[in-house]
Structure formats: structure tokens, C-alpha cells
Design an enzyme around this catalytic site. Structure first.
Site, PDB file in Angstrom:
ATOM      1  N   ALA A  23       0.879 -11.599   2.232  1.00 38.94           N
ATOM      2  CA  ALA A  23       0.290 -11.018   1.019  1.00 38.94           C
ATOM      3  C   ALA A  23      -0.827 -10.073   1.443  1.00 38.94           C
ATOM      4  O   ALA A  23      -1.847 -10.511   1.973  1.00 38.94           O
ATOM      5  CB  ALA A  23      -0.241 -12.100   0.097  1.00 38.94           C
ATOM      6  N   VAL A  24      -0.586  -8.784   1.231  1.00 40.47           N
ATOM      7  CA  VAL A  24      -1.586  -7.759   1.525  1.00 40.47           C
ATOM      8  C   VAL A  24      -2.054  -7.224   0.178  1.00 40.47           C
ATOM      9  O   VAL A  24      -1.257  -6.664  -0.582  1.00 40.47           O
ATOM     10  CB  VAL A  24      -0.997  -6.627   2.396  1.00 40.47           C
ATOM     11  N   ILE A  25      -3.327  -7.425  -0.109  1.00 46.00           N
ATOM     12  CA  ILE A  25      -3.886  -7.054  -1.412  1.00 46.00           C
ATOM     13  C   ILE A  25      -4.878  -5.917  -1.216  1.00 46.00           C
ATOM     14  O   ILE A  25      -5.761  -5.991  -0.363  1.00 46.00           O
ATOM     15  CB  ILE A  25      -4.555  -8.274  -2.079  1.00 46.00           C
ATOM     16  N   HIS A  29      -7.753   0.055   4.611  1.00 45.33           N
ATOM     17  CA  HIS A  29      -7.138  -0.987   5.441  1.00 45.33           C
ATOM     18  C   HIS A  29      -5.779  -1.425   4.882  1.00 45.33           C
ATOM     19  O   HIS A  29      -4.822  -1.622   5.638  1.00 45.33           O
ATOM     20  CB  HIS A  29      -8.098  -2.184   5.531  1.00 45.33           C
TER      21      HIS A  29
END
Length: 154
Positions: free
Chosen positions: A80-82, A88
Site C-alpha cells: 500500500a503506497v499512499i 516520494h
């Protein structure tokens, strides 16, 4: 005309799952969804192996290691990349998706991209088993179908 499709049964399949520890409150739900899907479709628990990595950026190298072993019918990548206030997010999500695709092509093993890339934490929660389903479950379905399709095409 001949049509090829992968069956939706996980019986006899050996599946590796890579899970990012970063945002574990989300990724643990994705993992639960993947395991649920595999078991519901006939996978034995002994044929499911889980490998935890620190973050999403580390997923591709472990996917390559697992796919290179020749013992997995598929590798499922969960993370999970939020999005935050810095770029970034863009670097991580781009490199992870490219890395996973390269491993799959290089090793000719289905390496499934089950990494959430969301703008908000709410969107991630929705995709980890609430209103938008569980993307971990969906990734496992893709792994099952692709594994069986690869066998049909061999």
C-alpha cells in the site's frame, strides 16, 4: 478458432505472496483476502508461502528471487503506497510497478501486482476489504487464472 483460458481452481498450485510491512494495517487485510481466495479455490495452506518485506520498494527483488526458484506457479505482490506531500509516492509506485512487470516477463512466471497506489488512506481502506472489495482477493484470483493459463500454453 481455439480459445485459451485459465481455470479458476487453485488445487495443486504453489503460490508465493510478498507483503509490505509498511502500512501493515492495510497490507495485512490484503494478505487475508489473498489467502481466503486461494483457500476457497482449493489451495492447500502448505502450498502458500508468505514473505514479508520492509516496504513496497523492496517487493521486486524478492519477487525476482521467488520467481527464479522455479517452485511457485505464481507470486502475488501486496503493498500500500499512499500519496503524501512529497514526490516520494511517484518514485515508489512507479518503480514497484515496473519492477514487478519486469520480473514476470523475465522469469515467465505470473507475478501479480496487488499493490495499492492511492491518494488517501481512506481509498486504501476501501480497497482492503470494505466498500471497494479486497484487492488482495482480486490479485489472488488473477494469480490462479494466470497460473492455469500458463500451464495450458506450455
Amino acid at each position: 478458432m481455439k480459445i485459451y483460458e485459465g481455470r479458476l481452481t487453485a488445487e495443486g498450485l504453489k503460490v508465493g505472496i510478498i507483503v509490505s510491512r509498511f502500512n501493515e494495517f492495510i497490507t495485512s487485510k490484503l494478505l487475508a483476502g489473498s489467502i481466503d481466495c486461494l483457500k476457497r479455490h482449493g489451495a492447500k495452506e502448505d502450498n502458500i508461502e508468505v514473505c514479508w518485506v520492509p516496504g513496497a520498494f523492496e517487493i521486486p527483488v524478492i519477487a525476482k528471487k521467488m520467481a527464479s526458484k522455479g517452485k511457485y506457479d505464481a507470486v502475488i505482490c501486496l503493498g500500500a503506497v499512499i500519496r503524501g506531500a512529497t514526490p516520494h509516492f511517484d518514485y515508489v509506485s512507479s518503480e514497484v510497478s515496473k519492477g514487478v512487470a519486469h520480473v514476470s516477463l523475465d522469469k515467465e512466471v505470473p507475478v501479480i501486482f496487488g499493490v495499492l497506489t492511492t491518494d488517501t488512506i481512506e481509498q486504501a481502506i476501501e480497497r482492503a476489504g470494505t466498500k471497494a472489495g479486497n484487492k488482495g482477493y482480486d490479485a489472488a484470483m488473477s494469480a490462479i487464472e494466470m497460473s492455469n493459463l500458463m500451464k495450458v500454453l506450455d
